[in-house]
Design an enzyme around this catalytic site. Sequence first.
Site, PDB file in Angstrom:
ATOM      1  N   ASP A  64       0.104   9.294  -6.985  1.00 29.88           N
ATOM      2  CA  ASP A  64       1.257   9.264  -6.087  1.00 29.88           C
ATOM      3  C   ASP A  64       2.239  10.388  -6.407  1.00 29.88           C
ATOM      4  O   ASP A  64       2.795  11.027  -5.506  1.00 29.88           O
ATOM      5  CB  ASP A  64       1.985   7.922  -6.201  1.00 29.88           C
TER       6      ASP A  64
ATOM      7  N   HIS B   4       8.136   6.532  -5.448  1.00 28.82           N
ATOM      8  CA  HIS B   4       8.244   7.577  -4.429  1.00 28.82           C
ATOM      9  C   HIS B   4       9.685   8.060  -4.245  1.00 28.82           C
ATOM     10  O   HIS B   4       9.958   9.261  -4.207  1.00 28.82           O
ATOM     11  CB  HIS B   4       7.722   7.053  -3.088  1.00 28.82           C
TER      12      HIS B   4
END
Length: 306
Positions: free
Chosen positions: A239, A262
Amino acid sequence: MQNTLKSPAVFTGVGLHGGEPVRMVVHPAAADHGVWFRRTDVADRDPMIPARWDAVTPSTLCTVIENADGVSVSTIEHIMAALAGFAIHNALIEIDGPEVPILDGSSVPFIAGFLAAGIEEQDLPVRAIRVLKPVEVREGAAVARLEPAEMLEIDFRIDFADKAIGVQARRLNMANGAFVRELSDSRTFCRQSDVDAMRARGLALGGTLENAVVFDGDQVLSPGGLRHADEPVRHKMLDAVGDLALAGGPILGRYVGERAGHALTNRLLRALFADPSAYALVDCGPRTLGKLPGVGVHLGDMPARN
């Protein structure tokens, strides 16, 4: 030099959160084009969305980009990681819905599609972002930091109460095919309690035990178990590679994440670019190019199970 695909790569599936069918085509693009998404189902507004850090809009569960007309694409992190990990610098991604297909929950299906499409070298040099001094952001116990380094390194640590996850840490030099070999097949993961909570909110409608690793206390509920003993921290690293790819060029620096997600990684990029003394743009010669993710990736780098 910069790279694009030789031919389009097509991917079909469902969105993780919306559960709707989606078709996505990654097209070759000219040098210096960068990565853009085009919503083919949008006709009344601007359908073009740049895959860039300053187009990211707040979201707690995935990375979402949006243009000035409010047209968005979500869950872009796995395709962005695949592009960065395969050294694709220019692409036009056409998609007929608001969410990238989750496929198996990792980046490896995208990498397989790119290998089949082939890679084409272009006539302009890669421009990288060299980190010149440490930049750090925090949110509670979560930390994300960029430090000077000769190549992209990812250093990540997670800490979950669930016995099947627990504390995991891994550090990896991302040069050459390391992303494809070590991270690309690591799947998104969650706890059964998270699944129940998300579905109560109308989310994770496309999630299954085949496209996410689901944990419940000391148990792994997904058939076949884990692909790696430390698959959760590897996926968090995946990610991070995808979210850092929104910088607009490869990063030469060390990313350190502790319980980071994120949103925090995007805050880190915003902090980096807010300080002109913290980075420099550099054209990559042959010596630097060999230190970038994805350079020289070939079929033998694919994880054995694929």
